[in-house]
Design a protein around this motif. Structure first.
Motif, short mmCIF file in Angstrom:
data_model
loop_
_atom_site.label_atom_id
_atom_site.label_comp_id
_atom_site.label_asym_id
_atom_site.label_seq_id
_atom_site.Cartn_x
_atom_site.Cartn_y
_atom_site.Cartn_z
N PRO A 1 0.82 -1.22 0.00
CA PRO A 1 0.00 0.00 0.00
C PRO A 1 0.85 1.26 0.00
CG PRO A 1 -0.87 -1.60 1.55
CD PRO A 1 0.46 -2.11 1.12
N GLN A 2 1.96 1.25 0.74
CA GLN A 2 2.79 2.44 0.80
C GLN A 2 3.41 2.75 -0.56
OE1 GLN A 2 5.68 1.86 3.91
NE2 GLN A 2 4.16 1.70 5.55
N VAL A 3 3.92 1.72 -1.25
CA VAL A 3 4.52 1.93 -2.58
C VAL A 3 3.47 2.37 -3.59
CG1 VAL A 3 5.74 0.81 -4.48
CG2 VAL A 3 6.39 0.33 -2.11
N ASN A 4 2.29 1.74 -3.53
CA ASN A 4 1.22 2.15 -4.45
C ASN A 4 0.85 3.61 -4.26
OD1 ASN A 4 0.95 -0.33 -5.74
ND2 ASN A 4 -0.50 -1.12 -4.21
N ALA A 5 0.72 4.02 -3.02
CA ALA A 5 0.38 5.42 -2.74
C ALA A 5 1.47 6.35 -3.24
CB ALA A 5 0.13 5.60 -1.25
N TYR A 6 2.74 5.93 -3.03
CA TYR A 6 3.86 6.75 -3.49
C TYR A 6 3.83 6.88 -5.02
CZ TYR A 6 8.65 7.78 -4.91
OH TYR A 6 9.75 8.31 -5.52
N ARG B 1 -7.95 1.63 -9.19
CA ARG B 1 -8.90 1.38 -10.28
C ARG B 1 -9.24 -0.10 -10.38
NH1 ARG B 1 -9.31 5.41 -14.12
NH2 ARG B 1 -9.90 3.82 -15.64
N ALA B 2 -10.41 -0.35 -10.92
CA ALA B 2 -10.82 -1.75 -11.09
C ALA B 2 -9.95 -2.46 -12.13
CB ALA B 2 -12.29 -1.82 -11.50
N ASP B 3 -9.44 -1.68 -13.12
CA ASP B 3 -8.58 -2.28 -14.14
C ASP B 3 -7.11 -2.02 -13.84
OD1 ASP B 3 -8.67 0.40 -14.49
OD2 ASP B 3 -9.08 0.37 -16.65
N SER B 4 -6.75 -2.10 -12.56
CA SER B 4 -5.36 -1.86 -12.13
C SER B 4 -4.42 -2.87 -12.78
CB SER B 4 -5.26 -1.94 -10.61
OG SER B 4 -3.91 -1.91 -10.18
N PHE B 5 -3.15 -2.43 -12.99
CA PHE B 5 -2.14 -3.31 -13.59
C PHE B 5 -1.62 -4.36 -12.60
CE2 PHE B 5 -0.71 0.49 -16.39
CZ PHE B 5 -1.89 0.36 -17.12
N ILE B 6 -1.87 -4.19 -11.31
CA ILE B 6 -1.30 -5.07 -10.28
C ILE B 6 -1.71 -6.52 -10.55
CG2 ILE B 6 -1.25 -5.62 -7.82
CD1 ILE B 6 -1.59 -2.67 -7.24
N GLY B 7 -0.71 -7.37 -10.57
CA GLY B 7 -0.96 -8.80 -10.79
C GLY B 7 -0.86 -9.22 -12.24
N GLU B 8 -0.79 -8.24 -13.20
CA GLU B 8 -0.70 -8.61 -14.61
C GLU B 8 0.70 -9.16 -14.91
OE1 GLU B 8 -1.86 -5.84 -17.49
OE2 GLU B 8 -3.85 -5.46 -16.64
N GLU B 9 0.76 -10.07 -15.87
CA GLU B 9 2.02 -10.67 -16.30
C GLU B 9 2.41 -10.00 -17.62
OE1 GLU B 9 5.01 -12.81 -18.01
OE2 GLU B 9 3.04 -13.12 -18.88
N LEU B 10 3.50 -9.19 -17.59
CA LEU B 10 3.90 -8.38 -18.74
C LEU B 10 5.29 -8.78 -19.24
CD1 LEU B 10 2.70 -4.85 -17.56
CD2 LEU B 10 1.52 -6.47 -19.05
N ALA B 11 5.68 -10.01 -19.00
CA ALA B 11 7.01 -10.44 -19.44
C ALA B 11 7.13 -10.46 -20.96
CB ALA B 11 7.31 -11.84 -18.87
N PHE B 12 5.99 -10.50 -21.67
CA PHE B 12 6.02 -10.55 -23.13
C PHE B 12 6.23 -9.17 -23.75
CE2 PHE B 12 1.70 -9.71 -21.89
CZ PHE B 12 1.27 -8.75 -22.79
N ARG B 13 6.10 -8.10 -22.99
CA ARG B 13 6.21 -6.76 -23.55
C ARG B 13 7.67 -6.46 -23.89
NH1 ARG B 13 1.82 -4.42 -25.49
NH2 ARG B 13 1.78 -2.43 -24.40
N SER C 1 1.53 -0.33 -8.63
CA SER C 1 1.10 0.52 -9.76
C SER C 1 0.42 1.76 -9.24
CB SER C 1 0.15 -0.26 -10.68
OG SER C 1 -0.33 0.59 -11.70
N SER C 2 0.54 2.86 -10.02
CA SER C 2 -0.10 4.12 -9.63
C SER C 2 -1.61 4.05 -9.77
CB SER C 2 0.44 5.27 -10.49
OG SER C 2 0.18 5.02 -11.86
N ASN C 3 -2.12 3.12 -10.56
CA ASN C 3 -3.58 3.01 -10.74
C ASN C 3 -4.15 1.86 -9.90
OD1 ASN C 3 -2.63 0.83 -12.11
ND2 ASN C 3 -3.56 1.33 -14.09
N TRP C 4 -3.55 1.66 -8.72
CA TRP C 4 -3.96 0.52 -7.88
C TRP C 4 -5.39 0.65 -7.38
CZ3 TRP C 4 -4.87 1.27 -2.49
CH2 TRP C 4 -4.61 2.57 -2.03
#
Length: 623
Positions: free
Chosen positions: A88-93, A123-135, A118-121
């Protein structure tokens, strides 16, 4: 000799055409080259401005991903120490940093490619938990320490520029910090410039552009293998990536190219042309695999080149014409000196012929004046003869009516003789009442005789020919009154139809009554011998015309009579009865009124004569 003259001028015309064509082509090419050189210089300056603005926009955020490595809580979170408290602290930061920096999003990915903060933690469509190793930006950062990538987000579908840097402690790589930046404001600033610009990536896909419809189109057709790779990396989030329709026409110096862009349907609304021929100038953007391209419209260069070519053609034609005129003038002066004596001789001969012709023209003019005077005199004589013929026609009608009129007058005269004799006797007896009654009867009979003679006097009066307002129903009644005895003798029934208000025509009353008497008389002649002849008279207004019709119930008109109806001296009556001038004179009278007289057969039998005269316009004649 006249047929050879055009052939003599043919080489001169061909030389003029060749000179004009060479001048126009040369001037067009020179003007176009100068215009292209000037346009290239302007395009290079614009490339410098666009490159600087794009580097400045990206440079504002280039340092930001690396600064996250200075935050100990971010590194501790990646070490998975006390995750429940640090997350929570990192997300808020990150949320606060994102708001202050004005970026689209900031997030942290661990080495496995999973988003841990993530900064959009919220939001309902937050990036947290997404797997982006393919990017690609993640793989590039893990390999080289930094990654840059333009793509469309797989979660929210927002296009943006990704800046990635690895987060390391003293011994190893902990993860990757990613900042997503929007270049929308930069694109909006490009839409206000004079020429369109665009940025394409290493795949030839336009990722930035001053024309909205160009975005995510391709500069060249993509192979199916490339599209499959895009589907795996989801760099463009499965966009259609249609070709822009840019076609290279010619290579120029300094890497410039002449290209054309096909016109779209419907047309794109833009402050500058987005279709047609352009000068394309491209430059690689430092630190990125992108290429910046500026398109300068060629229409103005073409217009200037065409106008200068036209001026060159006109100048060449004028110079050529001046040369011809100078040569012609030199030859003409030479000819003038040789021809002066012949001209003087011709002048003297012409003067003589002019004098002779003038005399002939004077004689012809005098003869023409005499003929005109004679024609005017003949016209006056003809008019007078016509008037006399009309008057003779009236007198002939009066002669025909004289027997009936004499009978009309004899009865009142006999009654006057009887009443006057009885009045004397009654007066002798002192019977004043009876005497007064006889005198009143005598006055009534006198008025009746005066009416009969007055109608005859009016009809016999020679017309002045002046057109006046004439009530048509009253004219019909006057004509019937003059023919009353003849109608009674023929036992003819008269059916008269006249509307209210009474139509008023512009004509001469005496001549109109003569025409009506002639038509009614002809109707009686046509029905001679019938037991119960019938004449139908009607009057009506049609548009701006007054229409009078006279119909009999006789045998009608044959084809010969119809074809010669209004010819002079043509008659269907027996020899010695009439001269055949009645209808001819009547038609002439009606034409003088500005009207028409026509004769035909009625569908139910009998002859029908239609007379049309212009109506009297009170407003026009008042003015």
């Amino acid at each position: 000799m006249s047929s050879n003259r055009p052939l003599r001028h043919l080489p001169i015309l061909l030389l003029l055409l060749i000179l004009m064509m060479l001048s126009g082509v040369t001037a067009y090419r020179i003007a176009q080259q100068l215009g292209l050189a000037e346009l290239q210089a302007t395009g290079l300056h614009r490339l410098d401005l666009y490159t600087a603005s794009l580097e400045r926009e990206i440079g504002k955020y280039a340092f930001l991903p690396g600064t996250l490595g200075l935050e100990r809580d971010v590194l501790a979170l990646l070490e998975k120490r006390d995750h429940g408290k640090l997350a929570p602290q990192v997300n808020a930061y990150l949320e606060q940093l994102n708001e202050r920096a004005g970026t689209l999003s900031i997030y942290v990915i661990d080495t496995a490619g999973n988003v841990v903060a993530s900064s959009n933690w919220r939001r309902a469509d937050s990036f947290i938990g997404e797997e982006l190793a393919f990017r690609p930006y993640f793989r590039e950062a893990m390999d080289s320490g930094h990654g840059r990538f333009f793509g469309i987000g797989t979660t929210r579908g927002e296009p943006g520029y990704y800046l990635a840097s690895t987060l390391v402690d003293d011994t190893k790589t902990m993860g990757v910090a990613v900042i997503k930046v929007s270049l929308e404001q930069l694109e909006k600033s490009w839409t206000t410039v004079e020429t369109p610009a665009m940025v394409s990536d290493e795949n030839g896909v336009i990722i930035l552009g001053s024309v909205a419809n160009w975005k995510f189109t391709t500069l060249r057709p993509l192979e199916e293998k490339t599209r499959t790779a895009f589907d795996q990396t989801q760099q463009y989030n499965r966009r259609a990536l249609k070709p822009l329709g840019l076609k290279e026409l010619r290579e120029l110096d300094h890497g410039a190219r002449l290209v054309s862009i096909a016109k779209e349907s419907p047309e794109i609304a833009s402050v500058y042309p987005v279709a047609g021929r352009f000068l394309a100038q491209s430059r690689p953007l430092p630190g990125t695999p992108w290429t910046l391209t500026v398109l300068s419209q060629l229409k103005q260069v073409d217009d200037i080149a065409q106008s200068r070519a036209a001026v060159a053609v006109v100048v060449a034609a004028l110079l050529f014409m001046f040369g011809l005129m100078a040569n012609e003038r030199r030859r003409h002066l030479k000819d003038r000196l040789a021809a002066r004596e012949a001209l003087q001789k011709a002048h003297d001969e012409l003067e003589r012929k002019v004098d002779e012709r003038t005399a002939d023209l004077s004689a012809a003019n005098q003869q023409l004046q005499d003929e005109i005077t004679e024609r005017i005199r003949a016209e006056h004589t003809l008019r007078a003869a016509q008037d006399e013929l009309v008057q003779a026609g009236k007198l002939a009608v009066i002669g025909q009516l004289s027997t009936g009129i004499a009978h009309e007058l004899n009865q009142p005269l006999a009654a006057l003789r009887t009443l006057s004799g009885n009045g004397v006797r009654f007066l002798d007896r002192g019977d004043l009442n009876t005497t007064r009654s006889n005198l009143e009867r005598i006055a009534q009979l006198t008025d009746r005789m005066g009416l009969i003679t007055g109608q005859l006097r009016t009809f016999a009066h020679k017309s002045s020919g002046q057109l006046k307002a004439v009530p048509l129903c009253r004219a019909l009644d006057n004509a019937l009154a003059l023919l009353e005895q003849r109608l009674i003798q023929a036992n003819a029934e008269v059916r008269r139809t006249c509307p209210l208000p009474e139509p008023v025509a512009l004509c001469d009353v005496n001549r109109l009554e003569q025409v009506l008497i002639n038509l009614i008389g002809n109707a009686l002649d046509a029905m001679e011998g019938q037991a119960a002849p019938c004449i139908e008279l009607s009057c009506e207004c049609v548009a701006q015309q007054a229409r009078l019709t006279v119909r009999d119930h006789g045998p009608g008109l044959d084809d010969t009579a119809i074809s010669h109806l209004f010819e002079a001296f043509f008659t269907t009556k027996q020899a010695g009865v009439g001269l055949g001038l009645g209808l001819s004179i009547s038609a002439s009278i009606i034409r003088d009124f500005g009207g028409t007289l026509a004769g035909t057969n009625h569908p139910e039998g009998g002859a029908l004569f239609t007379l049309e005269i212009p109506l009297y316009n009170k407003v026009e004649h008042h003015e």
